[in-house]
Motif scaffolding. Structure first.
Motif, mmCIF file in Angstrom:
data_model
loop_
_atom_site.group_PDB
_atom_site.id
_atom_site.type_symbol
_atom_site.label_atom_id
_atom_site.label_comp_id
_atom_site.label_asym_id
_atom_site.label_seq_id
_atom_site.Cartn_x
_atom_site.Cartn_y
_atom_site.Cartn_z
ATOM 1 N N ILE A 33 0.836 -1.193 0.000
ATOM 2 C CA ILE A 33 0.000 0.000 0.000
ATOM 3 C C ILE A 33 0.874 1.248 0.000
ATOM 4 N N ARG A 34 0.376 2.306 -0.602
ATOM 5 C CA ARG A 34 1.078 3.589 -0.506
ATOM 6 C C ARG A 34 0.894 4.159 0.894
ATOM 7 N N ALA A 35 1.989 4.593 1.490
ATOM 8 C CA ALA A 35 1.912 5.170 2.829
ATOM 9 C C ALA A 35 0.955 6.360 2.829
ATOM 10 N N GLY A 36 0.008 6.330 3.764
ATOM 11 C CA GLY A 36 -0.937 7.427 3.893
ATOM 12 C C GLY A 36 -2.274 7.208 3.213
ATOM 13 N N SER A 37 -2.503 6.010 2.686
ATOM 14 C CA SER A 37 -3.771 5.752 1.995
ATOM 15 C C SER A 37 -4.619 4.701 2.715
ATOM 16 N N ASP A 38 -4.370 4.521 4.004
ATOM 17 C CA ASP A 38 -5.010 3.451 4.771
ATOM 18 C C ASP A 38 -6.528 3.600 4.867
ATOM 19 N N ILE A 39 -7.019 4.835 5.006
ATOM 20 C CA ILE A 39 -8.468 5.031 5.133
ATOM 21 C C ILE A 39 -9.181 4.577 3.870
ATOM 22 N N ALA A 40 -8.558 4.800 2.714
ATOM 23 C CA ALA A 40 -9.164 4.347 1.466
ATOM 24 C C ALA A 40 -9.303 2.826 1.457
ATOM 25 N N PHE A 41 -8.270 2.128 1.907
ATOM 26 C CA PHE A 41 -8.328 0.665 1.969
ATOM 27 C C PHE A 41 -9.398 0.207 2.944
ATOM 28 N N LEU A 42 -9.369 0.721 4.168
ATOM 29 C CA LEU A 42 -10.323 0.277 5.193
ATOM 30 C C LEU A 42 -11.752 0.661 4.824
ATOM 31 N N GLY A 43 -11.923 1.859 4.257
ATOM 32 C CA GLY A 43 -13.256 2.263 3.812
ATOM 33 C C GLY A 43 -13.783 1.335 2.742
ATOM 34 N N GLY A 44 -12.876 0.864 1.869
ATOM 35 C CA GLY A 44 -13.285 -0.095 0.849
ATOM 36 C C GLY A 44 -13.718 -1.417 1.446
ATOM 37 N N VAL A 45 -13.059 -1.835 2.528
ATOM 38 C CA VAL A 45 -13.454 -3.092 3.189
ATOM 39 C C VAL A 45 -14.813 -2.926 3.859
ATOM 40 N N ILE A 46 -15.056 -1.754 4.476
ATOM 41 C CA ILE A 46 -16.374 -1.494 5.061
ATOM 42 C C ILE A 46 -17.452 -1.586 3.987
ATOM 43 N N ARG A 47 -17.216 -0.946 2.841
ATOM 44 C CA ARG A 47 -18.170 -1.006 1.732
ATOM 45 C C ARG A 47 -18.404 -2.450 1.311
ATOM 46 N N TYR A 48 -17.324 -3.211 1.195
ATOM 47 C CA TYR A 48 -17.444 -4.602 0.766
ATOM 48 C C TYR A 48 -18.293 -5.399 1.751
ATOM 49 N N ALA A 49 -18.061 -5.204 3.042
ATOM 50 C CA ALA A 49 -18.826 -5.940 4.057
ATOM 51 C C ALA A 49 -20.315 -5.630 3.960
ATOM 52 N N ILE A 50 -20.645 -4.348 3.780
ATOM 53 C CA ILE A 50 -22.056 -3.955 3.692
ATOM 54 C C ILE A 50 -22.688 -4.479 2.408
ATOM 55 N N GLU A 51 -21.987 -4.291 1.284
ATOM 56 C CA GLU A 51 -22.532 -4.682 -0.013
ATOM 57 C C GLU A 51 -22.725 -6.195 -0.119
ATOM 58 N N ASN A 52 -21.903 -6.963 0.578
ATOM 59 C CA ASN A 52 -21.964 -8.416 0.484
ATOM 60 C C ASN A 52 -22.642 -9.059 1.687
ATOM 61 N N ASN A 53 -23.330 -8.223 2.474
ATOM 62 C CA ASN A 53 -24.139 -8.736 3.583
ATOM 63 C C ASN A 53 -23.295 -9.521 4.586
ATOM 64 N N ARG A 54 -22.090 -9.020 4.833
ATOM 65 C CA ARG A 54 -21.198 -9.661 5.799
ATOM 66 C C ARG A 54 -21.030 -8.766 7.025
ATOM 67 N N THR A 55 -22.142 -8.490 7.660
ATOM 68 C CA THR A 55 -22.145 -7.669 8.863
ATOM 69 C C THR A 55 -22.722 -8.483 10.013
ATOM 70 N N ALA A 56 -22.394 -8.049 11.228
ATOM 71 C CA ALA A 56 -22.955 -8.680 12.423
ATOM 72 C C ALA A 56 -24.268 -7.974 12.746
ATOM 73 N N LYS A 57 -25.353 -8.430 12.149
ATOM 74 C CA LYS A 57 -26.607 -7.671 12.140
ATOM 75 C C LYS A 57 -27.131 -7.368 13.545
ATOM 76 N N ASP A 58 -27.249 -8.374 14.403
ATOM 77 C CA ASP A 58 -27.788 -8.146 15.747
ATOM 78 C C ASP A 58 -26.847 -7.271 16.574
ATOM 79 N N TYR A 59 -25.557 -7.503 16.436
ATOM 80 C CA TYR A 59 -24.553 -6.694 17.138
ATOM 81 C C TYR A 59 -24.651 -5.249 16.672
ATOM 82 N N LEU A 60 -24.673 -5.054 15.370
ATOM 83 C CA LEU A 60 -24.726 -3.715 14.795
ATOM 84 C C LEU A 60 -25.979 -2.971 15.249
ATOM 85 N N LEU A 61 -27.080 -3.674 15.305
ATOM 86 C CA LEU A 61 -28.360 -3.060 15.673
ATOM 87 C C LEU A 61 -28.433 -2.722 17.152
ATOM 88 N N ASN A 62 -27.955 -3.622 18.013
ATOM 89 C CA ASN A 62 -28.143 -3.473 19.456
ATOM 90 C C ASN A 62 -26.950 -2.896 20.196
#
Length: 850
Positions: A63-92
């Motif tokens: 990774i290019r130094a200083g671009s970590d948020i772009a990588f992590l934000g992309g993983v967050i998007r991937y988790a949401i888009e692919n329904n890989r979230t902890a639904k009950d945990y997230l809700l409660n």
């Protein structure tokens, strides 16, 4: 760390970014390896270099130094888009269902900034960063300063007034309201597509998707048994948006339901043996011990101070919140009693007027800037090599030239104590420097006792191994002598306000060199009157040590130097000296080994390891659970919860937050630069921000303005991305004085890629010069395949790496072969606006033959 070193053996998945534990934390790294060995855990390493940590990973992404948020934000998007979230945990257990005010706007709506930004002052009015609701809390600014290390202190003064959180928050359990936190999160990171991640980070789309798929696979098909951990170090913190990188990781872990879980959490690898202890004990200008927020001039009384920093609950009406920081007055009164004893009374506001009122930014880089500008006249530097540490070492040297005095307590002469003869300073220039330098020989770590607080929050007592040599003295003896002499002068001569000095408690058996065990007892706290627990009828007599912070009172009947350390030295003795290795649960809790804050709890927020009914998500890794027969929470770890709160009460597991839940959205003044993390470029970047070119950098980050403060752009010819790092064989700048360490790494080097060397005509071992707009660094080229050029937004960008350890002091095995300059001559004076950490990573340089 939310968890701890040993707990890493419990994980099923590891994401290691911004750290290289195999080389920088080799002893602790055995626990991730244990997870791989016994649980078949997978390891993902994202790093600008192919490190020894990456060498044992299942997947490495450069990774290019200083671009970590772009990588992590992309993983967050991937988790949401692919329904890989902890639904009950997230809700409660998070604020995903909370509804945010309708006037709140995201950077996508406002050309790169959140709502409320004032471009002239570079400060946000955070009024819209709030929940929608009713029933305003009991005090204004209820949340402004409650978060650990969160409130910003801009050099010019305070931020615009912040409204309070609503007592009753509107919410939508369907998570469909367009202004609920979940939908805002989804919208915000919808822009972080794999294609955009590749443009910004240089990680090919296919490789990023492989990493995102692997990391989020623990939630495939709704599985809640598995847990993943994120491990990081200063590769994340040392950026002008470092706090927000860590925030992005925390959001990802909340979305995946990993916080509070064995083998989960967000785990910082502290770079020194007691960095955690230093921050716990107020090694930060805006905190008192235990992360109590310092008073400011606007706090006209103790009650006004408490009103400002004590939060009130803010939650959906049907839910419950422990809101443990509502006990802030108990912590503060007990702290003032520890400081001032009988002089702190209810009538004088517990001696509140004795406390200094912090009126400006006194962080590291700001102090040097103030010295450069003549505001700071002198410095006492103990175990802190400020010239070598930087950033912008030349500016620090120039600042010391203007100081009246400098006191250095060290075991060796260092670059700071000899700043006046730094390379490049002539004999005539030395004569012009009027700074008086005092060098005090101090004790080394093996020559003193005391406790270390490690990354896992474990306090571990160490004994003295050898006596101090020659005239060397213990640090506390030097500090005590200074204090006692100042107190003597105040007694003799008076002064404008002698009361805080004359009334400071100093009841040690050896006042001139206080035994550190007695200091720890003072920090733990004691009863100043007979106490009784109304529920258990347990009694504590006057003068006895307190069992823990639950006993602290706001009526002056207890003293405690640091509430989070209460319980570390009880009537049963020094708990930090315990060495019972037993681990009945097999989870790596080791409850009798040292002592962990708070309350000897090893995993924070461990109520979240259970579902809403109080049953562990994974019965094979039971941490705590609700015992229906006993009507309380029990477990293998100390429950981080109100022990008698029934699951049906729906009390949130994140007990330090007013909401009682984890913050996916951080409201109001929790952060200076946004309630969600957004990708901004380092202050020196090879590209404009692809998301919003007109707002490339963090909008609230300010540049210093002295002649030594210079910032480069690619137009100036600086196109290479440089990052600094540490070596296993050397310990900062200290081991250059140890022959064995110097023999291992006798001279400095600059790590460059094979492709760069071929293009520029370098060979391995050839001397090259790295130049930033601030200074030069000359060393031999180490040509390696561990670094490769990256394609960043369509441009080839070369990264390089420089170890930080070199300087002009120490053993000169390389005499005549080495420029003996400092790596931090290159680094810029710019800081993260929340933690004030300098941006040592990801700055621009040019490279040429020496």
């Amino acid at each position: 760390m939310t968890n701890g070193w040993v707990d890493m053996k419990n994980t099923d998945m590891m994401l290691i970014m911004g750290g290289n534990p195999a080389e920088n934390h080799p002893c602790g790294f055995k626990w991730p390896i244990e997870a791989k060995r016994t649980r078949n855990a997978k390891m993902i390493v994202v790093d600008p270099r192919f490190t020894r940590t990456a060498a044992v990973a299942d997947l490495h992404c450069q990774i290019r130094a200083g671009s970590d948020i772009a990588f992590l934000g992309g993983v967050i998007r991937y988790a949401i888009e692919n329904n890989r979230t902890a639904k009950d945990y997230l809700l409660n257990y998070t604020n995903a269902a909370f509804i945010v005010q309708k006037d709140f706007k995201l950077p996508a709506d406002l050309d790169g900034v959140f709502s409320g930004f004032d471009a002239k002052t570079q400060i946000y009015d955070k009024a819209t960063w709030n929940y929608q609701g009713s029933g305003i809390g009991a005090q204004k600014d209820a949340v402004t300063n409650y978060a650990l290390g969160a409130a910003a202190h801009p050099p010019s003064g305070g931020t615009p007034p912040t409204p309070p959180l609503p007592a009753k928050v509107d919410f939508d359990l369907s998570l469909q309201n367009p202004n609920c936190v979940f939908q805002l999160l989804k919208k915000h990171y919808s822009r972080y597509t794999p294609e955009m991640v590749e443009r910004i980070t240089g990680i090919p789309k296919e490789q990023f998707l492989k990493a995102a798929d692997l990391y989020t696979s623990i939630r495939k098909d709704g599985d809640m048994k598995k847990a993943s951990t994120i491990i990081y170090a200063v590769g994340w913190t040392q950026h002008s948006f470092g706090t927000q990188i860590i925030r992005t990781a925390a959001i990802l872990q909340l979305v995946l339901g990993n916080v509070g879980r064995a083998g989960g959490g967000v785990n910082a690898l502290r770079g020194h043996s007691n960095i955690q202890g230093a921050t716990d004990m107020a090694g930060l200008f805006d905190n008192l011990p235990g992360y109590l927020k310092v008073p400011t001039p606007a706090d006209t009384s103790f009650d006004a101070w408490m009103k400002r920093i004590t939060p009130t609950p803010s939650k959906p009406a049907p839910w419950d919140s422990f809101n443990y920081y509502s006990n802030t007055p108990k912590f503060a009164v007990s702290y003032l009693k520890a400081l001032y004893g009988d002089a702190a009374t209810k009538q004088n506001g517990w001696a509140f007027d004795y406390l200094p009122k912090v009126d400006r930014n006194y962080s590291w880089v700001q102090l040097w800037d103030d010295m450069y500008n003549g505001t700071v006249k002198g410095m006492l530097a103990f175990g802190m090599n400020g010239v070598a540490i930087g950033p912008n070492s030349k500016k620090n040297i120039d600042a010391l030239k203007k100081a009246d005095f400098l006191v250095v307590g060290e075991i060796y002469p260092d670059e700071t104590s000899e700043f006046w003869k730094s390379p490049g300073i002539t004999a005539d220039e030395m004569k012009q420097i009027q700074t008086t330098v005092y060098r005090l020989p101090c004790a080394g770590f093996a020559e003193k006792d005391g406790s270390f607080t490690n990354s896992a929050r474990w306090l571990l007592w160490k004994n003295t191994a050898v006596p101090t040599p020659g005239d060397a003295r213990l640090d506390q003896a030097i500090v005590a002598q200074i204090f006692l002499k100042i107190r003597e002068l105040y007694k003799k001569e008076g002064g404008k306000f002698p009361d805080p000095i004359l009334n400071l408690t100093w009841n040690y058996s050896a006042p001139s060199s206080p035994p550190l065990a007695e200091v720890l007892k003072e920090v733990n706290g004691k009863a100043l009157a007979d106490l009784e627990d109304p529920a258990t009828k347990q009694q504590i007599k006057t003068g006895q040590q307190l069992p823990g912070f639950a006993w602290l009172k706001d009526d002056g009947t207890t003293s405690c130097g640091n509430w989070i350390y209460s319980g570390s030295f009880t009537e049963a003795g020094n708990q930090t000296a315990r060495r019972d290795p037993s681990d009945p649960s097999g989870l790596g809790v080791h409850p009798g080994w040292g002592w962990s804050w708070p309350a000897n709890r090893r995993v924070l927020y461990n109520r979240a390891s259970c579902d809403v009914d109080g049953k562990p998500w994974d019965p094979t890794r039971r941490q705590v659970w609700w015992n229906e027969d006993l009507q309380k929470w029990v477990g293998n770890d100390v429950p981080d919860f109100k022990v008698d709160s029934k699951p049906k009460d729906h009390m949130g597991p994140f007990i330090m937050n007013p909401e009682g839940v984890g913050r996916v959205f951080a409201p109001l003044a929790a952060f200076a630069d946004g309630p969600f993390p957004e990708h901004y470029e380092p202050i020196e970047s090879p590209i404009d921000n692809p998301f919003h070119p007109q707002q490339t950098h963090n909008p609230v980050v300010k540049r210093f303005k002295t002649p030594d403060d210079k910032y480069a752009t690619p137009k100036d010819g600086y196109t290479v991305v440089c990052t600094t790092y540490r070596l296993t064989e050397l310990y900062h700048y200290w081991t250059k004085n140890n022959p064995m360490n110097v023999q291992l790494v006798p001279e400095p080097f600059i790590e460059i890629s094979v492709e760069m060397a071929n293009e520029m005509g370098f060979t391995g071992g050839e001397k090259i010069k790295v130049s930033s707009i601030r200074g030069d660094y000359i060393a031999k080229a180490m040509v390696t395949k561990r670094i490769k050029p990256l394609m960043i937004d369509g441009k080839k960008v070369y990264p390089i790496g420089i170890p930080i350890h070199q300087g002009y002091r120490g053993i000169a095995e390389d005499e005549g072969k080495d420029a003996r300059t400092l790596a931090n001559l290159l680094t810029p004076t710019v800081v993260d606006p929340n933690a004030y950490t300098p941006e040592f990573k990801g700055f621009l340089v040019k490279v040429e033959k020496a």
